[in-house]
Design a protein around this motif. Structure first.
Motif, short mmCIF file in Angstrom:
data_model
loop_
_atom_site.label_atom_id
_atom_site.label_comp_id
_atom_site.label_asym_id
_atom_site.label_seq_id
_atom_site.Cartn_x
_atom_site.Cartn_y
_atom_site.Cartn_z
N LEU A 199 5.99 -23.40 -8.48
CA LEU A 199 7.42 -23.28 -8.73
C LEU A 199 7.92 -24.56 -9.40
O LEU A 199 7.81 -25.65 -8.84
CB LEU A 199 8.17 -23.04 -7.42
CG LEU A 199 9.69 -22.93 -7.51
CD1 LEU A 199 10.10 -21.72 -8.33
CD2 LEU A 199 10.30 -22.87 -6.12
N ILE A 200 8.46 -24.44 -10.60
CA ILE A 200 8.94 -25.59 -11.36
C ILE A 200 10.43 -25.80 -11.15
O ILE A 200 10.89 -26.94 -10.98
CB ILE A 200 8.65 -25.40 -12.87
CG1 ILE A 200 7.16 -25.16 -13.11
CG2 ILE A 200 9.15 -26.59 -13.68
CD1 ILE A 200 6.28 -26.32 -12.73
N TYR A 201 11.21 -24.72 -11.16
CA TYR A 201 12.67 -24.86 -11.15
C TYR A 201 13.28 -23.60 -10.57
O TYR A 201 12.77 -22.49 -10.77
CB TYR A 201 13.16 -25.07 -12.59
CG TYR A 201 14.66 -25.04 -12.76
CD1 TYR A 201 15.43 -26.17 -12.51
CD2 TYR A 201 15.30 -23.87 -13.19
CE1 TYR A 201 16.81 -26.13 -12.68
CE2 TYR A 201 16.67 -23.83 -13.37
CZ TYR A 201 17.43 -24.97 -13.11
OH TYR A 201 18.78 -24.93 -13.28
N GLU A 202 14.39 -23.78 -9.84
CA GLU A 202 15.17 -22.63 -9.37
C GLU A 202 16.63 -23.02 -9.26
O GLU A 202 16.96 -24.11 -8.82
CB GLU A 202 14.63 -22.09 -8.04
CG GLU A 202 14.58 -23.08 -6.90
CD GLU A 202 15.81 -23.04 -5.99
OE1 GLU A 202 16.78 -22.31 -6.31
OE2 GLU A 202 15.79 -23.77 -4.99
N LYS A 203 17.49 -22.14 -9.70
CA LYS A 203 18.94 -22.30 -9.57
C LYS A 203 19.52 -20.93 -9.31
O LYS A 203 19.51 -20.05 -10.18
CB LYS A 203 19.52 -22.90 -10.84
CG LYS A 203 21.04 -23.13 -10.77
CD LYS A 203 21.40 -24.19 -9.75
CE LYS A 203 22.89 -24.49 -9.79
NZ LYS A 203 23.27 -25.46 -8.72
N LEU A 204 20.01 -20.70 -8.08
CA LEU A 204 20.45 -19.38 -7.65
C LEU A 204 21.89 -19.44 -7.17
O LEU A 204 22.37 -20.51 -6.75
CB LEU A 204 19.54 -18.87 -6.52
CG LEU A 204 18.05 -18.80 -6.84
CD1 LEU A 204 17.25 -18.48 -5.58
CD2 LEU A 204 17.77 -17.77 -7.92
N PRO A 205 22.63 -18.32 -7.21
CA PRO A 205 23.99 -18.31 -6.68
C PRO A 205 24.01 -18.73 -5.22
O PRO A 205 23.12 -18.38 -4.43
CB PRO A 205 24.42 -16.84 -6.84
CG PRO A 205 23.57 -16.32 -7.95
CD PRO A 205 22.26 -17.03 -7.82
#
Length: 298
Positions: A199-205
């Motif tokens: 997993l490199i990146y995550e941006k979630l509500p």
């Protein structure tokens, strides 16, 4: 079993048929038929046959005389026989119904000689069909509106708590075209050299746990990166049953991988391909979707 059917025939009819059969075909007298019926047949029916009625998927009154029910069952069986084998194994896998238009668009985007402009155009058309099919699996509530004629129309209201999550370089354009103003989160998973598990990146509500999630990835191959994305959503509080995984094409290996681990989510795809090759690429496939879509291939 795909379908459990209970044929509900009136007790008088059942007894009359038994008397007719046993006296004509078996040479028995009426008294012995009635004695056997009262001592064995009726108690066995009450104890073993009738209780199974509550487990039936379909109850058919009047048996063979009920032509409407029989036609519905025949249609259902034809539908099942026409499904991909994986849809018979996993009831949470949905393949949009194939037409000559859909087959034609698949032919175009799989052609390595197609222009980037045409690849994007026909990919977006196919992805939008997948998105629309996926939206059909969301919960709806009844809603009444007044039409311009002053009449009342009873319809349904869309699911309000909805968001998309794109595995980066994915399908969000078609989702935005279908769902105005929808929130879309991002996940980036490195696929090469680590079995798709980095997993490199995550941006979630922030409120994603309260939403139904359309997870977007154009190609489901091994299922490893998909599993990691799904696991991340679950860790963020999204119920597994609130996730609908949308793909343009899927490999059988990926469907097995995801469905065995997450049996409560739904997978919607436009086509299930043959297999993965030694390099874990989908065959016949359509190549590296992101590179072809964004023009970053050689």
């Amino acid at each position: 079993m795909n379908m459990k059917i209970f044929v509900d025939t009136d007790a008088d009819v059942r007894l009359a048929r038994r008397i007719r059969r046993d006296t004509v075909e078996r040479g028995r007298d009426v008294d012995s038929v009635l004695e056997q019926y009262a001592k064995f047949v009726k108690p066995a029916f009450d104890d073993f046959v009738l209780p199974s009625k509550k487990y039936a998927d379909v109850i058919i009154p009047r048996g063979g005389d009920n032509h409407v029910a029989i036609d519905l069952i025949v249609q259902h069986i034809h539908t099942k026989l026409g499904q991909h084998d994986l849809c018979k194994i996993y009831p949470n896998v949905y393949v949009i119904q194939s037409t000559f238009q859909i087959r034609g668009m698949h032919t175009l985007i799989r052609d390595r000689g197609i222009s980037k402009h045409d690849f994007v155009f026909y990919s977006d058309r196919l992805i939008r069909l997948v998105v629309e099919h996926g939206l059909g699996h969301l919960p709806f509530t009844e809603k009444q509106v007044v039409t311009p004629t002053g009449s009342m129309y009873t319809g349904v209201d869309f699911c309000k708590k909805l968001c998309g999550v794109s595995i980066v370089r994915s399908m969000e354009n078609a989702l935005r075209a279908c769902c105005k103003g929808i929130k879309i989160g991002k996940i980036l998973i490195h696929r090469d050299g680590d079995n798709g598990k980095q997993l490199i990146y995550e941006k979630l509500p922030n409120d994603i746990s309260e939403r139904h999630v359309l997870l977007l990835d154009p190609v489901l191959a091994t299922g490893n990166s998909a599993n990691q994305a799904i696991q991340l959503l679950i860790e963020k509080g999204v119920p597994e049953s609130h996730i609908i995984f949308l793909n343009l094409i899927s490999a059988p290996e990926g469907i097995h991988c995801v469905c065995k681990r997450f049996p409560s989510l739904k997978i919607v795809t436009s086509e299930i391909d043959v297999a993965l090759n030694e390099e874990f690429r989908v065959i016949p496939g359509l190549g590296e979707f992101g590179d072809r879509y964004f023009g970053t291939d050689d």
